[in-house]
Design an enzyme around this catalytic site. Structure first.
Site, PDB file in Angstrom:
ATOM      1  N   ARG A 137     -59.150-108.314  35.105  1.00 51.01           N
ATOM      2  CA  ARG A 137     -60.165-107.226  35.613  1.00 51.01           C
ATOM      3  C   ARG A 137     -59.932-106.181  34.803  1.00 51.01           C
ATOM      4  O   ARG A 137     -58.859-105.240  34.867  1.00 51.01           O
ATOM      5  CB  ARG A 137     -59.713-107.154  37.030  1.00 51.01           C
ATOM      6  CG  ARG A 137     -60.368-105.841  37.847  1.00 51.01           C
ATOM      7  CD  ARG A 137     -60.181-105.825  39.330  1.00 51.01           C
ATOM      8  NE  ARG A 137     -60.944-106.623  39.905  1.00 51.01           N
ATOM      9  CZ  ARG A 137     -61.421-106.515  41.181  1.00 51.01           C
ATOM     10  NH1 ARG A 137     -60.971-105.606  41.952  1.00 51.01           N
ATOM     11  NH2 ARG A 137     -62.151-107.499  41.846  1.00 51.01           N
TER      12      ARG A 137
ATOM     13  N   HIS B 245     -69.403-109.535  37.787  1.00 54.67           N
ATOM     14  CA  HIS B 245     -68.475-109.884  38.881  1.00 54.67           C
ATOM     15  C   HIS B 245     -68.820-111.488  39.082  1.00 54.67           C
ATOM     16  O   HIS B 245     -68.920-111.736  40.191  1.00 54.67           O
ATOM     17  CB  HIS B 245     -68.525-108.964  40.152  1.00 54.67           C
ATOM     18  CG  HIS B 245     -67.209-109.171  40.805  1.00 54.67           C
ATOM     19  ND1 HIS B 245     -65.948-110.057  40.485  1.00 54.67           N
ATOM     20  CD2 HIS B 245     -66.644-108.776  42.031  1.00 54.67           C
ATOM     21  CE1 HIS B 245     -65.310-109.919  41.257  1.00 54.67           C
ATOM     22  NE2 HIS B 245     -65.496-109.150  42.497  1.00 54.67           N
TER      23      HIS B 245
ATOM     24  N   GLN C  87     -67.002-113.408  42.370  1.00 51.52           N
ATOM     25  CA  GLN C  87     -67.583-113.199  43.578  1.00 51.52           C
ATOM     26  C   GLN C  87     -68.833-113.880  43.763  1.00 51.52           C
ATOM     27  O   GLN C  87     -69.093-114.180  44.955  1.00 51.52           O
ATOM     28  CB  GLN C  87     -67.972-111.513  43.455  1.00 51.52           C
ATOM     29  CG  GLN C  87     -68.293-111.018  44.676  1.00 51.52           C
ATOM     30  CD  GLN C  87     -67.332-111.265  45.750  1.00 51.52           C
ATOM     31  OE1 GLN C  87     -66.241-110.584  45.666  1.00 51.52           O
ATOM     32  NE2 GLN C  87     -67.875-111.468  47.003  1.00 51.52           N
TER      33      GLN C  87
ATOM     34  N   ASP D 258     -73.580-103.651  48.489  1.00 48.41           N
ATOM     35  CA  ASP D 258     -72.327-103.191  47.832  1.00 48.41           C
ATOM     36  C   ASP D 258     -72.042-101.750  48.001  1.00 48.41           C
ATOM     37  O   ASP D 258     -73.071-100.764  48.153  1.00 48.41           O
ATOM     38  CB  ASP D 258     -72.107-103.767  46.562  1.00 48.41           C
ATOM     39  CG  ASP D 258     -70.516-103.605  45.755  1.00 48.41           C
ATOM     40  OD1 ASP D 258     -69.720-103.541  46.558  1.00 48.41           O
ATOM     41  OD2 ASP D 258     -70.623-103.834  44.635  1.00 48.41           O
TER      42      ASP D 258
ATOM     43  N   CYS E 167     -69.609-107.983  49.563  1.00 44.44           N
ATOM     44  CA  CYS E 167     -68.355-108.425  48.598  1.00 44.44           C
ATOM     45  C   CYS E 167     -66.821-107.781  48.991  1.00 44.44           C
ATOM     46  O   CYS E 167     -65.946-108.348  48.948  1.00 44.44           O
ATOM     47  CB  CYS E 167     -68.414-108.217  47.154  1.00 44.44           C
ATOM     48  SG  CYS E 167     -68.512-106.584  46.657  1.00 44.44           S
TER      49      CYS E 167
ATOM     50  N   ARG F 297     -63.583-116.736  48.598  1.00 42.56           N
ATOM     51  CA  ARG F 297     -63.194-116.262  47.483  1.00 42.56           C
ATOM     52  C   ARG F 297     -61.846-117.543  47.034  1.00 42.56           C
ATOM     53  O   ARG F 297     -62.021-117.733  45.863  1.00 42.56           O
ATOM     54  CB  ARG F 297     -62.555-114.920  47.270  1.00 42.56           C
ATOM     55  CG  ARG F 297     -63.553-113.635  47.341  1.00 42.56           C
ATOM     56  CD  ARG F 297     -64.513-113.472  46.270  1.00 42.56           C
ATOM     57  NE  ARG F 297     -63.952-113.500  44.933  1.00 42.56           N
ATOM     58  CZ  ARG F 297     -63.496-112.339  44.351  1.00 42.56           C
ATOM     59  NH1 ARG F 297     -63.726-111.175  45.110  1.00 42.56           N
ATOM     60  NH2 ARG F 297     -62.948-112.333  43.497  1.00 42.56           N
TER      61      ARG F 297
HETATM   62  N1   CP Z   1     -64.690-108.317  46.326  1.00 48.25           N
HETATM   63  C1   CP Z   1     -63.650-107.852  45.354  1.00 48.25           C
HETATM   64  O1   CP Z   1     -63.787-108.437  44.326  1.00 48.25           O
HETATM   65  O2   CP Z   1     -62.339-107.366  46.014  1.00 48.25           O
HETATM   66  P1   CP Z   1     -61.300-106.980  45.319  1.00 48.25           P
HETATM   67  O3   CP Z   1     -61.583-105.847  44.825  1.00 48.25           O
HETATM   68  O4   CP Z   1     -60.372-106.469  46.789  1.00 48.25           O
HETATM   69  O5   CP Z   1     -60.570-107.892  44.478  1.00 48.25           O
HETATM   70  N1  NVA Z   2     -69.228-102.764  42.609  1.00 49.16           N
HETATM   71  C1  NVA Z   2     -67.669-102.873  43.173  1.00 49.16           C
HETATM   72  C2  NVA Z   2     -67.182-104.011  43.324  1.00 49.16           C
HETATM   73  C3  NVA Z   2     -65.689-104.136  44.019  1.00 49.16           C
HETATM   74  C4  NVA Z   2     -65.261-105.443  44.237  1.00 49.16           C
HETATM   75  C5  NVA Z   2     -66.912-102.170  42.060  1.00 49.16           C
HETATM   76  O1  NVA Z   2     -66.911-102.342  40.846  1.00 49.16           O
HETATM   77  O2  NVA Z   2     -65.927-101.035  42.322  1.00 49.16           O
END
Ligand code: CP
Ligand code: NVA
Length: 307
Positions: free
Chosen positions: A107, A134, A137, A225, A264, A292
């Site tokens: 990540r 992502h 997700q 989101d 998400c 997930r």
């Molecule tokens: N939806 C998602 O990826 O959540 P986190 O940021 O908690 O991993």
């Molecule tokens: N769009 C959000 C998703 C978090 C899971 C971000 O990138 O922070």
């Protein structure tokens, strides 16, 4: 080498197979303790290394539990306490980790770092969220949609809010799985054209509108989101532009009567979604969060050529 950096790395047939496998595995372990391995423990002895340059609850826990359920294990490196945070290169980290773990999940704030990791790793690399996309997700989201009785081909999905990483992966999925996306979005926050074009060239109808209601009318699924993604905390004036795109009960009323609401998470209730919708009957956000785990298991099995 099967890297999962974006949904198109797997393709539509593999994603359909992942959704099926996830449903089967989920059904087979109904009521079991969450850390108990599946009967076949297909990844016994395998270790996943997870690199986090950004915060996470769901991705972190779901991959860990997914590995346990597949018979393997996972460990976490965060940038604050690993040498990555002190400037060790992605290339060297990839080569070291490839000698020590069987797969890497990353990540990161920069999609190029995930690409660089995949270039140098000799084990599968999985995108656990970047600034650009992502994909993990969206496997969970599609699983949730299918579980709630909706077929993907021809599905009408409405997205309201920011043109961000999650929307990019939805658009990628639309082209691969042949569903349509109506994006209700303020001017200046549109998704990257590349993702819109890719969806359209895959056969999806993609509509961009600045009218939130137009996006939602007749939709099977309504998704949103956060308006402020990780790393964008410094962006000002965005909340005012986004305000008309809050998923409210009156907007949900314009969707099909059996429409579901997805997010998400983490959610900012009162911003991108009203409390009434978030807590309401059409909201399936906690099914989506649980999924997930089941989706991540499929992604991992695909990376190891077991799907
Ligand atoms: N939806 C998602 O990826 O959540 P986190 O940021 O908690 O991993
Ligand atoms: N769009 C959000 C998703 C978090 C899971 C971000 O990138 O922070």
């Amino acid at each position: 080498m099967r890297h999962f950096l974006d949904l198109s790395d797997a393709g539509g047939d593999a994603i359909a197979a992942m959704i099926n496998d996830a449903q089967d595995r989920k059904a087979a372990r109904l009521g079991w303790a969450k850390g108990r391995p599946d009967a076949d423990a297909p990844l016994a002895g395998h270790v996943l290394g997870m690199i986090f340059e950004k915060s996470s609850t769901r991705t972190r826990v779901s991959f860990d539990i997914a590995m346990r359920q597949l018979g393997g294990s996972a460990l976490i490196l965060d940038s604050g306490t690993s040498q990555l945070g002190r400037g060790e290169s992605i290339a060297d980290t990839a080569r070291v980790l490839s000698r020590m773990v069987d797969a890497i999940m990353i990540r990161t704030d920069d999609h190029d770092k995930a690409l660089e990791m995949a270039r140098h790793a000799t084990v599968p690399v999985i995108n656990g969220l970047t600034d650009r996309s992502h994909p993990c997700q969206i496997v969970a989201d599609l699983l949730t949609v299918v579980e709630h009785g909706k077929a993907l081909p021809g599905l009408e999905m409405a997205w309201l809010g920011d043109g961000n990483n999650v929307l990019h992966s939805i658009l990628e999925a639309a082209g691969l799985m042949k569903f349509n996306v109506r994006v209700g979005i303020p001017q200046g926050y549109e998704p990257e054209t590349e993702f819109v074009e890719r969806a359209r060239s895959g056969g999806a109808t993609v509509t961009l509108t600045q009218d939130a209601k137009e996006a939602v009318v007749g939709a099977d699924i309504v998704v949103t989101d956060t308006w402020i993604s990780m790393g964008q905390e410094h962006v000002h004036n965005k909340l005012a532009a986004m305000a008309p795109f809050q998923v409210s009960q009156s907007l949900m009323g314009a969707a099909k009567p059996d429409a579901k609401f997805l997010h998400c998470l983490p959610a900012h209730v009162g911003e991108e979604v009203s409390e009434e919708v978030f807590e309401g009957e059409q909201s399936v956000v906690f099914d989506e969060a649980e999924n997930r785990i089941h989706a991540q298991k499929s992604v991992l099995l695909w990376c190891f050529d077991r799907i």
